[in-house]
Design a protein around this motif. Structure first.
Motif, mmCIF file in Angstrom:
data_model
loop_
_atom_site.group_PDB
_atom_site.id
_atom_site.type_symbol
_atom_site.label_atom_id
_atom_site.label_comp_id
_atom_site.label_asym_id
_atom_site.label_seq_id
_atom_site.Cartn_x
_atom_site.Cartn_y
_atom_site.Cartn_z
ATOM 1 N N UNK A 40 0.838 -1.193 0.000
ATOM 2 C CA UNK A 40 0.000 0.000 0.000
ATOM 3 C C UNK A 40 0.867 1.234 0.000
ATOM 4 N N UNK A 41 1.683 1.358 1.032
ATOM 5 C CA UNK A 41 2.563 2.528 1.130
ATOM 6 C C UNK A 41 3.841 2.071 1.788
ATOM 7 N N UNK A 42 4.960 2.480 1.321
ATOM 8 C CA UNK A 42 6.217 2.103 1.930
ATOM 9 C C UNK A 42 7.226 3.202 1.804
ATOM 10 N N UNK A 43 8.430 2.906 2.225
ATOM 11 C CA UNK A 43 9.472 3.912 2.201
ATOM 12 C C UNK A 43 10.806 3.278 1.888
ATOM 13 N N UNK A 74 9.731 8.702 6.081
ATOM 14 C CA UNK A 74 9.280 9.308 7.338
ATOM 15 C C UNK A 74 7.888 8.818 7.713
ATOM 16 N N UNK A 75 7.034 8.662 6.735
ATOM 17 C CA UNK A 75 5.684 8.152 6.982
ATOM 18 C C UNK A 75 5.737 6.767 7.623
ATOM 19 N N UNK A 76 6.539 5.908 7.035
ATOM 20 C CA UNK A 76 6.648 4.541 7.565
ATOM 21 C C UNK A 76 7.254 4.531 8.964
ATOM 22 N N UNK A 77 8.258 5.336 9.169
ATOM 23 C CA UNK A 77 8.913 5.348 10.473
ATOM 24 C C UNK A 77 7.967 5.819 11.569
#
Length: 711
Positions: free
Chosen positions: A17-20, A67-70
Motif C-alpha cells: 500500500x505505502x512504503x518507504x 518518514x511516513x513509515x517510520x
C-alpha cells in the motif's frame, strides 16, 4: 497526548500500500554557475511528457515515504530488499501522478477539496483509508472511524500550549496527513480515469449471457500430450531468414525500456584462512585448560565464548546435536574439545545431571517496584495483600483478572528453565521446586512477582552444560590477501581480451554472457550487488574489468556489451525466437505424423506418442490455470465446444500437442443475473484497462527512466 500514543500503537502499514526507502544521491560539487547549469541539464532521474523529475525531487519523495513509515511502525532501518521495492513503488507513483495530471487536464477530470473531504468524513470512506492498518481496529480487523477521528483531532489540535516534543509530534502527524491526502486524491483520480475508459467498453446482453453460460459448464477430460521437449531440435529446421522475419514483424515484443548490459563475471567468497583457524584454535586450547580447572565456569565462558553461560538444566530435546552427542557418554566433570564445527571451535563441559520436569505451566502477576524512595513498603504491602487473597482461597486466575482483565488469568503457558533464567535464577529455582497449585513470591530487579505452578511434565534426564563457542572470522590479513590476488588479476594487461581464459587458469568459475537490465535489483540475487548492475549499464567501454567488494564476497566482472533503451538487437533475442519457431514446427510435424496414422482411441495415441492417458476435471472456458498443465487455452476451447465422448484431432498447445476426449459436462446451479454478470465483466475490464492504460500512456508520453545513471 494519550491520542498520540494510541495512534502509535495502531500497527504497521503493508508495503504493497505505502512504503518507504532510504536513498542517497551523490550529486557532485555544483559550486560554480557553469557546473550548476551543466548538472541541471543532466540531472534527470526520469522524464514524463517532457517534464523532468530531478534526482532531488525523487529523493525527497522517497524520504517522505520513509518518514511516513517510520512514524507509524517504529522502524529505524530497512533491509536491501525492502528498499528496492519501495524505490520502485515511489517511481511508479510519481510517474502515475504526472500521467494522470496530463490526461485529467485534457479530459476535464479533477478531484476537489470537497470530494476529498467526503472521502474522509462522508458515508463512503476512501478505500485507501480503510486498507491502512493504521485505521483498523485490531480487535475486529475492520476500519475504525473513531480512530480516524482521533487522528484528525490530533492533526488539527492547537500547538501553542504544547511542550516542544509534543508540538514536534503534532507537526509530524500533520505532514503525515498531507501525505495521505495526496494518496487519496490520486487514487480517486485513477478511479475516475479508469471508469471513463471502462464505460467506453460496454458489455452487451449476448456477451454477458454467453460468458455466464460458458463459466457454468464444467468438463471432465481425458487427454494425451506429446511434449515439445520429447522431440530433438534436430528434427526440424529454422533458418536465419525465418528468425529475422519474425523479429521484424514483432519488434514491439523486444522493446527495452532501459539499457541492458551483457557481462562475464566470477565471485570469490571471503572465508577464513588456515592461519585464521590456527589462531582461534590456539585460543580455544587456552579456554579448554581454564575451563578444565575452573570451579565456576561462568567467567571462563564469558571471556571466550560468543554464547553466554546459562546456569540451568536442559533436557536432551533442548540440546544442540553437538551437546547431545557429548552428554550421551559423558560423566559429570568430563570436558570435550576444542571441536571444529563448521567455522567455529566448540568446547563442552558437563557440570551436573539431574532427573526433573522439563517444563512447567506457570501463572504470574508482576507488580513494578516503586521508582520513588520510600515507596517500597507500599508496594510490598500491596503485593502481600494480593498474595493473601490467593492464600485465602481465591483462584490465581480470578485475582490476576481483577488486576488486569487482559491478563488471561496470568497464564504464562509452558516454560523451561532456559526460558525463565532471563528473568532471574531465583525464579527458575522457585518455579521448578514449588508444589503444584501453591502460590509463591519472588522479588527481582524492578518487579515483585507472584507465581503459581499449574502443571509439570514428567521427570526426564536433564543436563547442566558449560559450552564455549569460538567462531573463526576472516582476519584483515586474509581479506587483504584475497584483494591483492584479485587486484593483480584485474590489472593484467590482457584481462579485458582474455577474461574467461585467465580466470579459468586461476581456478575461478566464470559466468559468461550474463544479461542485466538497468532496473535489476541485483546481479543474480547476490545481496549488495546492485553496484555491479549500475556500473555495467553506465560503463561505456566494452572489455572494461572491475572488482566489486561485498561484505563476504568479491565480484570481478567484465563488460561485454551495453545495449541502449529501445528495441533489443536481433543477436540478443535470436535464440528465444528460434526456440519459439522450433516449437511451432515441432507442433506441425507431430500433428502431421499423428494424423497420417489414422488413430481412433486415446490409448492408440498414447502408445504412438510414448506417453500415458491422463485426466483433468472441472475445466471450463474461463479457467485460467488448468491443474498440472498451467495456461492452455486450446483445452479451454475443447472443454466448451468439443463433441462429448469423441476423440479430438491432434491440436497445438503451449507445452505440446494434445489429443483430448471430453468425457463429461456438468452444468452449474447458479441463476443468470444479467446486471450482476455485466457488473462483474465491467469490473474485470476496469482492472485490465487500468493496467493497460498506464503502460500505453508510458509509451505515448515518452516516459524516460534514467535512474540507473545515478544509483
Amino acid at each position: 497526548m494519550a491520542t498520540l500514543q494510541k495512534i502509535r500503537d495502531k500497527g504497521v502499514l503493508l508495503v504493497a500500500i505505502i512504503g518507504i526507502a532510504l536513498l542517497a544521491f551523490i550529486l557532485g560539487d555544483l559550486l560554480t554557475s557553469g557546473n550548476t547549469l551543466f548538472a541541471k541539464s543532466r540531472d534527470k532521474a526520469f522524464v514524463v511528457n517532457g517534464q523532468v523529475i530531478s534526482t532531488k525531487e525523487y529523493a525527497d519523495r522517497i524520504t517522505e515515504w520513509e518518514n511516513f513509515q517510520k512514524m507509524i511502525s517504529g522502524q529505524t532501518s530497512l533491509d536491501e530488499n525492502m528498499s528496492q521495492q519501495i524505490r520502485e513503488a515511489v517511481y511508479d507513483q510519481m510517474v502515475r501522478e504526472r500521467m494522470l495530471d496530463n490526461e485529467a487536464a485534457k479530459l476535464g477530470l479533477a478531484v476537489s477539496k470537497a470530494e476529498i473531504n467526503d472521502l474522509v468524513h462522508g458515508e463512503t470512506i476512501s478505500p485507501l483509508l480503510q486498507q491502512l492498518p493504521f485505521f483498523v481496529d485490531p480487535q475486529t480487523g475492520r476500519f475504525d472511524r473513531d480512530g480516524l477521528v482521533q487522528f484528525l483531532a490530533t492533526v488539527n489540535s492547537p500547538v501553542g500550549s504544547l511542550l516542544p516534543e509534543e508540538r514536534a509530534v503534532v507537526e509530524q502527524y500533520r505532514s503525515m496527513w498531507l501525505f495521505i491526502e495526496n494518496m487519496i486524491k490520486y487514487q480517486r483520480l485513477q478511479e475516475k480515469y479508469t471508469s471513463l475508459l471502462t464505460n467506453a467498453v460496454m458489455v452487451n446482453d449476448v456477451e454477458a449471457k454467453t460468458t455466464f453460460e460458458l463459466s457454468q459448464q464444467n468438463a471432465d477430460m481425458a487427454y494425451v500430450m506429446k511434449s515439445y521437449f520429447s522431440l530433438p531440435d534436430s528434427t526440424v529446421t529454422v533458418s536465419d531468414k525465418e528468425v529475422k522475419s519474425f523479429y521484424e514483424k514483432n519488434k514491439n515484443l523486444f522493446r527495452l525500456d532501459v539499457p541492458m548490459a551483457k557481462i562475464s563475471y566470477f565471485t570469490k567468497e571471503i572465508v577464513p584462512s588456515d592461519a585464521d583457524f590456527a589462531e582461534v584454535e590456539a585460543q580455544a586450547n587456552e579456554a579448554y585448560q581454564k575451563l578444565l580447572e575452573a570451579t565456576n565456569p561462568a567467567p571462563v565462558v564469558a571471556d571466550y565464548s560468543d554464547v553466554p553461560f546459562r546456569d540451568v538444566y536442559l533436557a536432551a530435546n533442548s540440546l544442540t546435536e553437538g551437546q547431545k552427542s557429548f552428554v550421551e557418554s559423558a560423566t559429570v566433570s568430563d570436558i570435550k574439545g576444542p571441536v571444529r564445527e563448521g567455522n567455529s571451535y566448540t568446547i563442552y563441559k558437563l557440570l551436573d545431571k539431574t532427573v526433573a520436569p522439563d517444563s512447567v505451566r506457570l501463572r504470574m502477576m508482576a507488580v513494578p517496584d516503586a521508582s520513588l524512595a520510600g515507596q517500597d513498603s507500599i508496594i510490598t504491602h500491596f503485593v502481600d495483600s494480593v498474595f493473601n487473597e490467593i492464600q485465602g482461597g481465591k483462584s490465581f486466575a480470578e485475582v490476576a483478572n481483577s488486576l488486569n482483565p487482559q491478563s488471561n488469568g496470568g497464564d504464562v503457558g509452558w516454560v523451561r528453565e532456559i526460558d525463565l533464567v532471563q528473568v532471574s535464577a531465583e525464579v527458575v529455582k522457585a518455579a521448578f521446586s514449588a508444589p503444584v497449585g501453591k502460590a509463591f513470591k519472588v522479588k527481582v530487579p524492578g518487579q515483585q512477582l507472584i507465581l503459581q505452578v499449574e502443571e509439570r511434565t514428567a521427570p526426564v534426564q536433564k543436563y547442566k552444560i558449560a559450552t564455549i563457542v569460538m567462531p573463526v572470522v576472516v582476519s584483515e590479513k586474509t581479506s587483504n590477501n584475497v584483494d591483492n590476488e584479485l587486484n593483480q588479476f584485474v590489472s593484467d594487461p590482457e584481462v579485458g581480451k582474455k577474461f574467461n581464459e585467465l580466470a579459468t587458469e586461476k581456478g575461478y568459475f566464470v559466468m559468461p554472457d550474463t544479461r542485466v537490465s538497468a532496473n535489476d535489483f541485483s546481479l543474480m540475487q547476490i545481496p549488495g550487488s546492485r553496484q555491479v548492475v549500475t556500473w555495467a549499464v553506465n560503463e561505456k567501454k566494452p572489455g572494461t574489468v572491475r572488482k566489486f567488494d561485498m561484505t563476504n564476497m568479491r565480484i570481478v566482472a567484465r563488460l561485454d556489451h551495453v545495449y541502449p533503451a529501445g528495441v533489443a538487437p536481433l543477436q540478443e533475442v535470436a535464440s528465444g525466437i528460434r526456440t519459439r519457431l522450433i516449437n511451432d514446427k515441432k507442433a506441425e510435424k507431430i500433428i502431421a505424423d499423428l494424423t497420417a496414422k489414422n488413430l481412433t482411441t486415446l490409448e492408440d495415441y498414447a502408445e504412438e506418442m510414448q506417453t500415458t492417458v491422463d485426466t483433468v476435471k472441472f475445466v471450463n472456458f474461463t479457467t485460467r490455470n488448468i491443474s498440472g498443465l498451467g495456461f492452455e487455452p486450446v483445452l479451454n476451447a475443447l472443454s466448451a465446444f468439443a463433441p462429448l465422448n469423441t476423440v479430438s484431432s491432434p491440436v497445438k498447445g503451449n507445452m505440446g500437442v494434445y489429443v483430448v476426449n471430453v468425457t463429461d459436462r456438468t452444468q452449474g446451479v447458479e441463476t443468470f443475473d444479467s446486471q450482476a454478470q455485466k457488473n462483474l465483466m465491467q469490473s474485470n475490464n476496469a482492472y485490465m484497462l487500468q493496467i493497460q492504460s498506464m503502460e500505453i500512456l508510458k509509451n505515448k508520453l515518452k516516459v524516460e527512466d534514467n535512474r540507473y545513471v545515478f544509483f
